[in-house]
Every structure is written in structure tokens, then in C-alpha cells.
Design an enzyme around this catalytic site. Sequence first.
Site, PDB file in Angstrom:
ATOM      1  N   GLU A  86      40.791  37.535 108.006  1.00 15.51           N
ATOM      2  CA  GLU A  86      39.642  36.969 108.691  1.00 15.51           C
ATOM      3  C   GLU A  86      38.423  37.872 108.539  1.00 15.51           C
ATOM      4  OE1 GLU A  86      40.696  36.039 112.696  1.00 15.51           O
ATOM      5  OE2 GLU A  86      42.457  34.851 112.144  1.00 15.51           O
ATOM      6  N   GLU A  98      40.365  41.117 110.853  1.00 20.66           N
ATOM      7  CA  GLU A  98      41.787  41.384 111.024  1.00 20.66           C
ATOM      8  C   GLU A  98      42.575  40.575 110.011  1.00 20.66           C
ATOM      9  OE1 GLU A  98      43.217  40.004 114.768  1.00 20.66           O
ATOM     10  OE2 GLU A  98      42.349  38.000 114.557  1.00 20.66           O
ATOM     11  N   ASN A 100      46.083  38.273 110.073  1.00 25.35           N
ATOM     12  CA  ASN A 100      47.154  37.660 110.852  1.00 25.35           C
ATOM     13  C   ASN A 100      48.384  37.492 109.972  1.00 25.35           C
ATOM     14  OD1 ASN A 100      46.431  37.091 113.609  1.00 25.35           O
ATOM     15  ND2 ASN A 100      44.855  35.714 112.820  1.00 25.35           N
ATOM     16  N   ARG A 102      51.070  35.872 109.827  1.00 27.57           N
ATOM     17  CA  ARG A 102      51.888  34.746 110.284  1.00 27.57           C
ATOM     18  C   ARG A 102      51.253  33.448 109.799  1.00 27.57           C
ATOM     19  NH1 ARG A 102      49.063  32.683 114.678  1.00 27.57           N
ATOM     20  NH2 ARG A 102      47.571  34.132 115.650  1.00 27.57           N
TER      21      ARG A 102
END
Length: 911
Positions: A86, A98, A100, A102
Site C-alpha cells: 500500500e 505497509e 498486508n 494476506r
Amino acid sequence: SEIVGSPIFLMKLFSGGRHIEVQVLADSYGGVVTLNGRDCSIQRRHQKIIEEGPPIAADPDAFRRMEQAASDLARAVGYEGVGTVEYLYKNGEFFFLEMNPRLQVEHTVTEMINDVNLPLAMLLVGMGVPLHRIPDVRSLYNLPDRHGQSPIDFSKAVRGDAKRYVIAARITAENPSASFRPTSGLLQELNFRNSPHVWGYFSVFGRGAVHEFSDSQFGHIFASGGSRESARKHLIIALKEMTVYGEIRTTINYLAKMLEMPDYIQNNISTEWLDGLLANDTIALNSAGGPMRFINIVCGAVVKASSALNQLRTDATIALDYGRVPPASTLCTTFAVELVVEGIKYCIKVTCVDSGMYALEMNNSFVCADTRLLSDDRLLVFVDGKSHTVFTREEASGLRMQINGNTVIFEQDNDPSKLKASTTGKLVRFLVPNGEHVEAGTPFADLEVMKMYMQLVAAHSGTIRHVAPEESYVKAGDILANLELDDASAVTTAEVFTGEFPAFSAPHLASWRCHQHLRDAVRRAEAVLSGFSDPAFKGEALHADIVNQLFACLKDHSLPYLEIQEAFQTCKAALPSNISSDISHHITMLLTPLLKSPELRPLMSDSSNGFDPDSDEHDRRLVECCKFILSLLAPLEGDSRIQVLFAAVRRHADGQQSFVWNQVISLLEKYVVVEGKFSGMLDRREEVITKLVKSETQAANLDPGLTAREARQLACRNVYQALVANAGIKAKSDLLIHIVTRMQSETTAMMPSRLTNKDASANHAPGAELDAALARRMLTVLHELEELRGQPYAKVAVEARQLLMGVSTPSVADRQKILYKEIEGAVFAWQKEASDNKAEGLVKGYRSYGKHLSPMVQSVHSIFEELSTFMSPKNPHTIRFACLELFVRRSHRQYSIERLSIADEKMGDAD
């Protein structure tokens, strides 16, 4: 900068930027691919609400660099699986936020862009399959052999273009009118329809719930198109067609309006854009004060009155069930309703004028509304010729309604001294100590709702007094603290509306057909007999209007044919073509001459007494028509699809006069059924009610389909309806007097010809048995009305007695026939005695008819008018002599007659 060991750190503010993310997929062999990206800039509380892709707002070169940076990051850390990198982006610059590690809920956007099954790819990578052997990846890079095994150099290979543009909307249980504050509660109904361009999924459905400990998102909708504009339009249509009814608030309407804003259409948005809309209240959802203001007010008033009426009914039936007499207040059918919209208070008096129908009065203006309760507890409201679906819920802030999918909120009167919980949650702590002063606009408590802290703000200044304990669970509307206001006079109150309702039409579209006007008249009459009233009519005007409408319709010769024609149209498809054609032709042939104008024929307004001179001929044609239709339908009598037609024809099979009196007598019987139980017992009301409950319970227990408890509840409801009907005794009696008075004036022309004929049972003419049965019904109900005892029934009994005397007395012609037969019988008996030489002269010198005339001499009925017609020379002299003797004896019955001398111009004197 950061100070080691300190909880405080500083970061440069980044405003006006976008939230753009890149989807990566990496295997255990060092292979990394990027699967385009998503623009998730529309957020509230830094949480995504709209996702779309590909991110066309970013500069293409900048976005390629963002993808390369994401790929390098994943490769550098040896990442395996699906992940999201992101960024914050603005004016060609991007900054890492960041990663993620997942699969995110918005992964469907990427799947629809590239036609790549991400969960499957994630599973294959976990099984050790390299990227170049995953079929969807090979298709993404335009390799001809989708299931091949040839290696791919992802640093040089060119990824295919995006297949389509996709916009996704998160459906959350949040209140957009309160800065997207989470809500919780039951979900009554959820309607969503997938289409070729829109797909969605939901975690709860109808009869489910969103509880206060879960995340507020319960659905996700994805729309695709060949362009961003196409996808936007598809999503707006899907949101507008979607409906959610229940205790929760949703963002559906807000999102649909937001997607129509120029800034979104032109893609001029940022991560702060939605927060700005909320802060400025740019999108107004409460449509109560909009163009549909008065429709919304009517619906709100009807909902409140209906709820109050249902509560009174429940209270009364519970009292009856426990053997108590319901208080008179539970029989009320008029309610005062106050609705506050945008600081204006509407004061409305709502009166139930029939079952489910209401009349609303505001400042001497009236509106009528009809309602139907739907199976899912929604209310269908008919007003101004249109229908509106209404879902309602009482909340802490007031009455919330969804009218045709649009949210309408009617506020409560403001009481700033009560600080209440705006939603269900946990009261974490008070921010202002007990007894301390709080300024207006200052937070006074923290409320934990769905894993988030919400600050509650005091609207006015004052001293706070805690009520609810900290760390306690509270519901929406619960009082958390009391506020002793610094200046109570500064609190504003709603301004009372002094205007009137606009000119609304009737709830249902009116028709000129008299059979539909008849149904309306009967409905209005039965409503009055059920204890309801209409405030739009003053005094006796309502009852006079009902009776005039009723008899005008009943005397219209087109009425039977219109009813039969309507029933025929509903059953036409079930009839054989030859029968259908014959019936249609026959009805049209008889009906057309009766309609003055086939296009527009107003309701017959003639209030003259009786039928037209050709009523007997009309009845003859009607009876023949019904017999003809019944003969055609005879082979189909067992077909359930045409029973409506059978019933309509049989109602008129004995002529219109019989139909008229059946209708009128039914109204009289409806009055007697209820009031007969209270007659002479008005001072022993409790005893009457006890007997009613007992008899109704016994009757309900005869139904094998009901349990004992259900039978008892049904009995209590029936008794409650009887009590409501009896509570309107004054209006009911006035209506009945109007009906009976009208019956007296209609008797000569409209009364069945054999109503008073004692020999009707011997009359074998068509309709004789029916007329005899009708006469018995008429006389029975009039006798019952005459025997009613009590002050409320005095006028009704008098009018019924007068009508009874009128219908019990035969006409002059009938009286002449009856008397002539009796005189003939006396002469025949006298002659028989003379032939047997047994005659006894009661008067010297004259062989008298003597005892044979005694019944007529002692009769209580007057006979002089009838006797004069029998003394003409055209009658036999024996008849004339008997009539003369009867005249003398009847006129001198108080004397003892010793001698009679009767002269005849042809026979001379007879002694």
C-alpha cells in the site's frame, strides 16, 4: 523523528493524496508478479468504503514504478503467497505505507480486472507450484499454452492489459447521518439481485442480525464495465435497487448519491474527500422535508396511529383474557400525533375510519389513507392514488422510516437535559467527572462500538450528573447522565406548522362504475356499524351521504350486469371459448342500452323514491339472463376457478329487488347482532361482556384447527370488536335511522310483491319461495329492532315499529282480495247450511248469515273501505247481501240487532 523508548513520535502530514495499492503474488522459487492495483482513496475513519481498479488516477509511469517497488520488496524479503503493498500517492510521488501479507476482502476487484483466481493461485503456491505453471498467470502474460510448463522471465515478460474496470462498494451497518457510526440489530429483509455486470455477497440475510461485537461490514458489491463510467452506472443501479429493512442503518443510499457527485464522476477525490462530505453534511439522506414532505408526514402519522391502535387492541384483549372489563380508553379510535421535521412540528389528529383506513386532520384540512400489513411486517400505505412501502423503527433519535427505500427520520422533541446513548455499545468511561461543569460541544463520555471508540458530545453547557455506571452495556436511547442546564431558555423548540395538507386525491383511483360505488357505500356503512367514524363529515352528513350513495347504486339497473361482467372477466380464461363468447354477447347486449355513455357514466344521483316504471320488465330480463348463464355454466359447476362467476350470477338470479333488500337487511342484521346483546343490559355491562367472552370462546372451540389458547385469543378479539362497535352506538343508531327512514319511503315501489302475502308459500310463481324467505328475514329483523330496550335504542325502535306496521299491513288490493275470499267462504257455508235445512235465522223475518260473519265483525282491521267495492251490481246478490249485513253488523256491533230489512232494486224488499 522518534525518541527511543518514548510513546511519542512525529510524522510529516500528507494531505490531499490517494491510497493506491499493488497486488503481488510470489512463489517459493523467487518468482514475483504484480497483478495490477486498486485505488482505495474513499475512506471513513481511515477505513476503505469504495475500491476500484485499475488505478487510472495515478500517472502510468509512476504506477509502473510502484509495481516495480512492490515486486522488489516481496523478492527482497522472500515473500511467498498473495500480498498487498500500500502507498500514498500524490502528483506523481508515492510513499510506502505497509504491506498486508494476506488476502484482503477487496481481492475480487483484482480478480475481475485480470481474470485471475487469487485464492486458487495462493493455494497452488502453497503447494510448491511455481508461478509459470499456474494457468491463470500464463493467460495473464498472453502465453498460448495455458497449461504449459515453459519458464517465464517475469522481469521481461509483458503483462496483458486489464480486461475491464471494476468498482466495489462495502455494505456496512453504519449510520451515514452520524458520521458512519456503527449500528447493530436485527435484519428483517435483504433484497439484492445479481446481474451480468454486478455481483455481490453478504454475511447475513433476512431474519439475521448484526451484533455489536462484530465488524460493521456485512456485504460487498462489485460492478464491472468497459470503462469507469460504465462500472459506476452499473453500481448505482444495483445500489438503488437493493433494499435492506431492519433495525440497522446502512450506507446504501448514501453511497448511491455519493457516486453521482461531480467530484467522483471526474475522479477528483482523495483520502480526505469522504470525511469532508460528512463534516459539511453535503449529502442529505433524511428526505422527510423534501418534495415528498406531506406524503412522508401522512405515512408517519398513519404508522404512529396504527401502532397506538394495535397497542390498545392488545391491552383490551389481554384484559378480556384475564376476565377483566377493558377500560373505555382502550376503545378509542382517534389519536393525536406530533411529528417533528427540520425543526417544524406537525400536529395531526388521526381517526381510524375503517379497518386499516385512516382520516388525517391538520388545521381543518383532511387526507385519507389506506393501509395493508405485509407478511414481513412492512406497511403498504395508499395515499393520493399511489402506494408506498413503509418500514418503521423507533430509535433514540426518533421515528425512522424507509419509504420506498428512502430513509425518513422524524425527530423527537428536544430534551437537552437528558444525555443519551446514541447507539448500542459499552460505556467505557465518563470524560467529565460527576458534578463537574461541561461546555457545549465538549465530549463527555467514551462509548465502545464494534471495536471502535466513539465520543459522545454535550449539545449544551451545564453540570453533569452521572446515571449509568462505567464499563456497563447500554442500549441506544438509554440515559447516561442528566444535565443541569446553565440557560434553559436558550434551548430552541420546534415551531408548530399552521398550514394545511395539499389537495390529495383518494387513496385508490375512483371509478364511475356503480357496482364499485356500491362496494364503497357498503364498506362505509359497515365501518360505521363497526364503531368507526369519519371526521371529514360533520354531524349527520356522513350518514345521509352513505344512505344516498347506497340507494342510488342499488336502484341503478346496470348494477347486476356490471357485477356479473366483472366476475366474468376474472374467470374468462377458465371458460370454454363457445361459452365465454355466448356469455359475453348476452351481457353486452343487455348492458349497453343501460349505459348512457360507455366512456364516462357518472354515479346515478337521482334520489327519487322507488324504481323506474319499467322495473318489473327489467327484473324479468335480469332473471332470464341469469338463468341463461347458469344453464351454460351447469356442466362446469364443480370447477373451482369459476365459483366467483357462479356466486355473482346467483346473487342476482331472483331479480334486482330481492338483491336490494338482501343488501339492506344485511346492514340491519349487523346492527342487531351486536346491539341485541346490550339491549336492556346497559347498566350491567360487565355481565354482558362476561357472557360474550364465554359464548365466543365456546364458538371458537368448535373449530378443530384451533388450539384452546388460540380459540380463547380469537374469542377475546371478537369481543373487543363488539365493544368498539358498541362504543359508537350514537353514530350507528343515527345511520340505522337514516336507512329505516329511507326504507319507509321506498316501500311501495321497491318492496317485494309478496312480502306481506300470507299465502306466499302457496304461490308457485318464480321467486315466491325467495320472497317468502326475504319477508321472514325482514319481519324478523324489524321485530328485533323494535324490541331493543334502552335509551340509545329508543329512536331506532320507534322507526322500526313504524316500518313494521307499514310492511305488515297489506295493500288495498291485497286487502280486497283477502276480504272477498272470506265473504265468499261465509256465503258458501251459509248456502250449505240452507241446503241441509239447518239454517238458523238470528233475526226474525230474515235468514241471516249470522255466525259466518262473526270473525269479520270482530276483526281489529278496518273493512269499510273494502266493503264498498263489493256492493256493485256486478257481484252476485248473495255477496252483496252478505256485505250489507256485514256493514250493518260491523257499524252496530256494540248493539243487539233485532230486525234487518234489506232492499234490492231487482228482487224487492227482503226481510
